[in-house]
Write a protein that holds these residues in place. Sequence first.
Motif, mmCIF file in Angstrom:
data_model
loop_
_atom_site.group_PDB
_atom_site.id
_atom_site.type_symbol
_atom_site.label_atom_id
_atom_site.label_comp_id
_atom_site.label_asym_id
_atom_site.label_seq_id
_atom_site.Cartn_x
_atom_site.Cartn_y
_atom_site.Cartn_z
ATOM 1 N N ALA A 225 13.832 26.817 -155.060
ATOM 2 C CA ALA A 225 13.880 26.345 -156.443
ATOM 3 C C ALA A 225 14.085 24.844 -156.492
ATOM 4 O O ALA A 225 14.635 24.240 -155.576
ATOM 5 C CB ALA A 225 15.035 27.041 -157.169
ATOM 6 N N CYS A 226 13.621 24.236 -157.594
ATOM 7 C CA CYS A 226 13.793 22.798 -157.809
ATOM 8 C C CYS A 226 14.242 22.578 -159.239
ATOM 9 O O CYS A 226 13.933 23.373 -160.131
ATOM 10 C CB CYS A 226 12.455 22.085 -157.690
ATOM 11 S SG CYS A 226 11.940 21.799 -156.031
ATOM 12 N N SER A 227 14.949 21.471 -159.455
ATOM 13 C CA SER A 227 15.287 21.114 -160.825
ATOM 14 C C SER A 227 15.474 19.602 -160.882
ATOM 15 O O SER A 227 15.709 18.971 -159.853
ATOM 16 C CB SER A 227 16.581 21.806 -161.246
ATOM 17 O OG SER A 227 17.638 21.339 -160.429
ATOM 18 N N VAL A 228 15.330 19.057 -162.081
ATOM 19 C CA VAL A 228 15.555 17.622 -162.229
ATOM 20 C C VAL A 228 16.869 17.432 -162.974
ATOM 21 O O VAL A 228 17.110 18.101 -163.990
ATOM 22 C CB VAL A 228 14.397 16.947 -162.983
ATOM 23 C CG1 VAL A 228 14.693 15.465 -163.210
ATOM 24 C CG2 VAL A 228 13.100 17.107 -162.210
ATOM 25 N N ALA A 229 17.700 16.566 -162.472
ATOM 26 C CA ALA A 229 19.012 16.385 -163.084
ATOM 27 C C ALA A 229 19.276 14.913 -163.364
ATOM 28 O O ALA A 229 18.709 14.036 -162.727
ATOM 29 C CB ALA A 229 20.098 16.936 -162.167
ATOM 30 N N GLY A 230 20.146 14.675 -164.341
ATOM 31 C CA GLY A 230 20.637 13.331 -164.658
ATOM 32 C C GLY A 230 19.497 12.352 -164.826
ATOM 33 O O GLY A 230 18.510 12.621 -165.499
#
Length: 588
Positions: free
Chosen positions: A87-92
């Motif tokens: 899984a991947c996610s974009v944060a901040g």
Amino acid sequence: ASDQENIGNVRKQLAKLFETSLRTTVPEESDVEPLVAACTAKFGDYQCNNAMSLWPRIKGKKTEFRGPPAVGQALMKNLPSSEMVEACSVAGPGFVNVTLSKNWIAKNIQKMLIDGIETCAPGLSVKRVVVDFSSPNIAKEMHVGHLRSTIIGDTLARMLEFSNVEVLRRNHVGDWGTQFGMLIEFLFEKFPDWESAGDTAIGDLQAFYKASKQKFDEDPVFKERAQKAVVRLQGGEPRYRSAWAQICDISRREFDGVYQRLGVSLEEKGESFYNPYIPSVLEMLSELGLVEESEGARVIFVEGFERPVIVVKKDGGYNYASTDLAALWYRLNIEKAEWIIYVTDVGQSEHFQMFFKAAKRAGWLPDDDKAYPRTNHVGFGLVLGEDGKRFRTRSTEVVRLADLLDEAKARSKAALIERGKDKEWSEEDLDKIAEAVGYGAVKYADLKNNRTTNYTFNFDQMLNDKGNTAVYLLYAHARMCSIIRKSGKDIEELKKTGSIALNHPDERALGLHLLQFGETVEEACTNLLPNVLCEYLYNLSENFTKFYSNCQVVGSAEETSRLLLCEATAVVMRKCFHLLGIVPVHKL
Ligand code: ARG
């Protein structure tokens, strides 16, 4: 680096994926390197940080992006699909967080168990390296500073060797200097029959050194003879040569005793070895216009230092720097080493910085410090006693290394006897394990600190079986071995037939840490920081403890998988011990 080279380096494998994504996302910025780092955050296992630094470069040019988070989104979207990513996610502000697939982690651990841990070795681009370490001085004491150099140098050499680099382990012994005139004349005077009496004449070389120094300081006639003796020795007069050789032999035997106990191998190429090369090397440097006359000496000026490097002293003699220049020339041109690493106390760092600069002026080394051929000074801090001053024994003399190792062994033996091990084991086993624990403790206590800081030598602390010590780690490893032994299962058979599953969070955390072994070794040896590996090892045992207290192994439904995880942890721990020069024991 090719994919093949990244096999043990998860971070680089991931960076490769991000590199592809970068080329798709911002094809114009073809020089941007992927920035990927392991992260401790709960968001994922690794993080790509390119979006933020990319933003100012593309702002206004690529209007489809409104800000760094959008760049992060695009980097994520363009990431090629891979079985390693779950899984991947974009944060901040635009971090791309990646969670690795636990099946992929499990599969790779199993692969490591079957193919051997060597397959996780880093792929370095350099082929041949000189590690110049230990390097004590003849007739003078081999002190704790040399012990540090021996321990740190050995572990760097081991890590490089593991990375399939050819390592020339060099002992740059101080066997050539003005002190030999004094020693030889003293030998002739005190022991006229020295040739037949052999080294029994000299006995304790340090006492011999002291006595001859005293005479040198007090007796002007002797002093003059001693100074002439240096010239006769350097002129190659046989009687002087053979007296010199005999004195060196005595020291050498003492040094070798320490190396043998520590399990360190080294090839001696002392200062005397390079002496014949000095004149031609200086000639070369003169022809390049580097050597100047200054206050009667011959010197090389280097940028950033007011004083020059003296290469020929006022009296016409060569010195430490001229020897090091000749040695560097030899290592680069005859031995064809691409990387030369010098391990000494930080007190010598100016010497190294200056002669490295001289070598750059000569064009022997590139200006870019990261490019090859390359030199590095690996400096380390002092060993302190409990009083915060330089480590000494009660008698205010410097510590004799042999005594120190004796004490480490005696103390760990006493601790084993206290646990009743003398009733369980043979005397021979007891002795062997006491050595492994005692010497291991001394080494680990030295290596676990960032080498540039001073550290306090404390037997009680280093031999404690709790906390970040070799003893604690050796126990942890022995416990793993006993879990596997007591399960009654044939682990070799399980490796072939069983499989690993990482369903419990503590199993997954341990598994991920195991897989980060290769990149840790790579970081420790490219940055020349053994403490990075120690930290990894300690965290590995912490991860294991957590796993073992929360996941039942023997008798559980997951027994096979968990036994394999125990085995993998033991394998990686043993490799860490090996790289740190510590002998692992299977029972404790
Ligand atoms: N013999 C020196 C000392 O005891 C260390 C030599 C280090 N190596 C070198 N190439 N300068 O301080």
